[in-house]
Design a protein around this motif. Structure first.
Motif: not given
Length: 88
Positions: A16, A46, A74, A77-81
């Protein structure tokens, strides 16, 4: 958590952080063209901590730049940061 599970979690976090670093590196040439720069300082959950330098320091568009970096992260990573600018 077993040792194997800890190793897998550690490997996932390492990958990551490598993806985050790659996105930051891909943005740098665009900023350098305008006299600015961005460096990855650290990652904590995050929160992605970056250091803006050069023309980015006093630029009225720095918030837009950070937002663009956030969107690219985002997507990768396909996720919030959350992007946090920090002093060096």
């Amino acid at each position: 958590m077993s040792d194997v599970e800890e190793d897998l979690a550690s490997d996932a976090e390492t990958r990551r952080i490598q993806r985050i670093a790659a996105v930051i590196e891909s943005v740098r040439p665009r900023l350098k063209k305008d006299g600015g720069d961005v460096e990855l300082v650290g990652v904590s959950g995050l929160f992605v901590k970056v250091y803006l330098s050069g023309a980015c320091v006093n630029c009225a568009m720095a918030g837009q730049t950070l937002g663009g970096i956030r969107r690219e992260l985002m997507a990768a990573l396909n996720e919030p940061v959350r992007i946090v600018p920090v002093p060096k």
